[in-house]
Design an enzyme around this catalytic site. Structure first.
Site, PDB file in Angstrom:
ATOM      1  N   ASP A 101       0.820  -1.208   0.000  1.00 23.81           N
ATOM      2  CA  ASP A 101       0.000   0.000   0.000  1.00 23.81           C
ATOM      3  C   ASP A 101       0.862   1.270   0.000  1.00 23.81           C
ATOM      4  O   ASP A 101       0.649   2.167  -0.784  1.00 23.81           O
ATOM      5  CB  ASP A 101      -1.012   0.001   1.171  1.00 23.81           C
ATOM      6  CG  ASP A 101      -0.385  -0.272   2.534  1.00 23.81           C
ATOM      7  OD1 ASP A 101       0.855  -0.404   2.643  1.00 23.81           O
ATOM      8  OD2 ASP A 101      -1.149  -0.346   3.517  1.00 23.81           O
ATOM      9  N   ASP A 104       6.979   3.765   3.262  1.00 24.27           N
ATOM     10  CA  ASP A 104       7.207   4.805   4.265  1.00 24.27           C
ATOM     11  C   ASP A 104       8.704   4.822   4.597  1.00 24.27           C
ATOM     12  O   ASP A 104       9.484   5.368   3.824  1.00 24.27           O
ATOM     13  CB  ASP A 104       6.313   4.486   5.474  1.00 24.27           C
ATOM     14  CG  ASP A 104       6.252   5.583   6.515  1.00 24.27           C
ATOM     15  OD1 ASP A 104       6.351   6.765   6.140  1.00 24.27           O
ATOM     16  OD2 ASP A 104       6.111   5.276   7.707  1.00 24.27           O
ATOM     17  N   VAL A 154      -2.017   8.994   6.324  1.00 21.65           N
ATOM     18  CA  VAL A 154      -3.203   8.842   5.484  1.00 21.65           C
ATOM     19  C   VAL A 154      -3.930   7.530   5.760  1.00 21.65           C
ATOM     20  O   VAL A 154      -3.322   6.547   6.182  1.00 21.65           O
ATOM     21  CB  VAL A 154      -2.843   8.939   3.981  1.00 21.65           C
ATOM     22  CG1 VAL A 154      -2.378  10.334   3.628  1.00 21.65           C
ATOM     23  CG2 VAL A 154      -1.793   7.899   3.586  1.00 21.65           C
TER      24      VAL A 154
HETATM   25  P1  IMP Z   1       7.586   1.119   6.371  1.00 24.64           P
HETATM   26  O1  IMP Z   1       8.025  -0.265   6.761  1.00 24.64           O
HETATM   27  O2  IMP Z   1       8.039   2.141   7.360  1.00 24.64           O
HETATM   28  O3  IMP Z   1       7.936   1.496   4.955  1.00 24.64           O
HETATM   29  O4  IMP Z   1       6.015   1.161   6.535  1.00 24.64           O
HETATM   30  C1  IMP Z   1       5.210   0.520   5.656  1.00 24.64           C
HETATM   31  C2  IMP Z   1       3.919   0.152   6.342  1.00 24.64           C
HETATM   32  O5  IMP Z   1       3.524   1.096   7.346  1.00 24.64           O
HETATM   33  C3  IMP Z   1       2.832   0.172   5.298  1.00 24.64           C
HETATM   34  O6  IMP Z   1       2.687  -1.108   4.697  1.00 24.64           O
HETATM   35  C4  IMP Z   1       1.629   0.606   6.095  1.00 24.64           C
HETATM   36  O7  IMP Z   1       0.978  -0.541   6.605  1.00 24.64           O
HETATM   37  C5  IMP Z   1       2.165   1.425   7.241  1.00 24.64           C
HETATM   38  N1  IMP Z   1       2.048   2.893   6.978  1.00 24.64           N
HETATM   39  C6  IMP Z   1       3.041   3.769   6.757  1.00 24.64           C
HETATM   40  N2  IMP Z   1       2.581   5.021   6.576  1.00 24.64           N
HETATM   41  C7  IMP Z   1       1.235   4.932   6.685  1.00 24.64           C
HETATM   42  C8  IMP Z   1       0.158   5.893   6.577  1.00 24.64           C
HETATM   43  O8  IMP Z   1       0.322   7.107   6.331  1.00 24.64           O
HETATM   44  N3  IMP Z   1      -1.087   5.396   6.757  1.00 24.64           N
HETATM   45  C9  IMP Z   1      -1.343   4.080   7.014  1.00 24.64           C
HETATM   46  N4  IMP Z   1      -0.386   3.160   7.103  1.00 24.64           N
HETATM   47  C10 IMP Z   1       0.895   3.575   6.940  1.00 24.64           C
HETATM   48 MG    MG Z   2      -0.578  -1.437   7.507  1.00 18.99          MG
END
Ligand code: IMP
Ligand code: MG
Length: 180
Positions: A101, A104, A154
């Site tokens: 999705d 981040d 978001v």
């Molecule tokens: P990362 O491992 O930090 O890249 O985070 C990825 C995961 O964090 C995504 O698959 C989402 O499930 C969650 N995530 C990160 N930012 C958001 C946001 O703004 N809204 C909802 N979920 C988020």
């Molecule tokens: Mg999630």
């Protein structure tokens, strides 16, 4: 106004914009994997809507599977990664399109790409609906990105806050007082 949309500060990406962009992403994927025996791997649970819309635009003999990965905790900061569902299909020698999705910090995508890599696929390409460049901590780029968005939390179109708001049809910015 319904209870759910009353929690949204503003609509960042409308249903119409999502539909248009998902069509463009699908066209790119379609031309990059012409006639290939593709395995599309969605990450649970946030890719629900995106994956459903994306694969219906693909006229390819693909197979679908899921990996469950949770960043444990229901806040807005990602923490320890735990795999909650393993892949069922054999991806050895196959083309894999990994769908998430939102990109981040990059922690989730990096961990899943590494895990898939151990299964000896022919190649792994990644596709994310959203990307928050300002938050990146791991050196990772997705091959297909729907929208670059600002550093705001978001929800909607599959994305949650504390497991809620996934069923909003658009992508919106949550009122900050609801999570701070
Ligand atoms: P990362 O491992 O930090 O890249 O985070 C990825 C995961 O964090 C995504 O698959 C989402 O499930 C969650 N995530 C990160 N930012 C958001 C946001 O703004 N809204 C909802 N979920 C988020
Ligand atoms: Mg999630």
């Amino acid at each position: 106004m319904s209870d759910l949309s009353a929690d949204i500060d503003k609509v960042l990406i409308s249903e119409k914009e999502i539909r248009r962009r998902v069509g463009e992403l699908a066209a790119q994927v379609q031309s990059d994997f012409p006639g290939r025996d593709l395995v599309v791997v969605g990450l649970l649970t946030g890719t629900l809507m995106f994956l459903a819309d994306l694969v219906r635009e693909l006229d390819l003999p693909l197979r679908l599977d899921f990996i469950g990965v949770s960043s444990y905790g229901d806040g807005t900061e990602s923490r320890e990664l735990v795999f909650t569902k393993e892949l069922k299909l054999d991806v050895a020698g196959r083309d894999v399109l990994l769908v998430d999705d939102i990109l981040d910090t990059g922690k989730t995508l990096r961990a899943v790409i590494n895990k898939l890599g151990e299964m000896n696929p022919r190649q792994v390409r990644s596709c994310v609906l959203l990307s928050k460049k300002a938050r990146r901590e791991y050196d990772i780029i997705a091959d297909y990105v729907g929208f670059e968005i600002p550093n705001e939390f978001v929800v909607g179109y599959g994305l949650d806050y504390a497991e809620k708001y996934r069923n909003l049809p658009h992508i919106g910015v949550l009122k900050p007082e609801l999570y701070s």
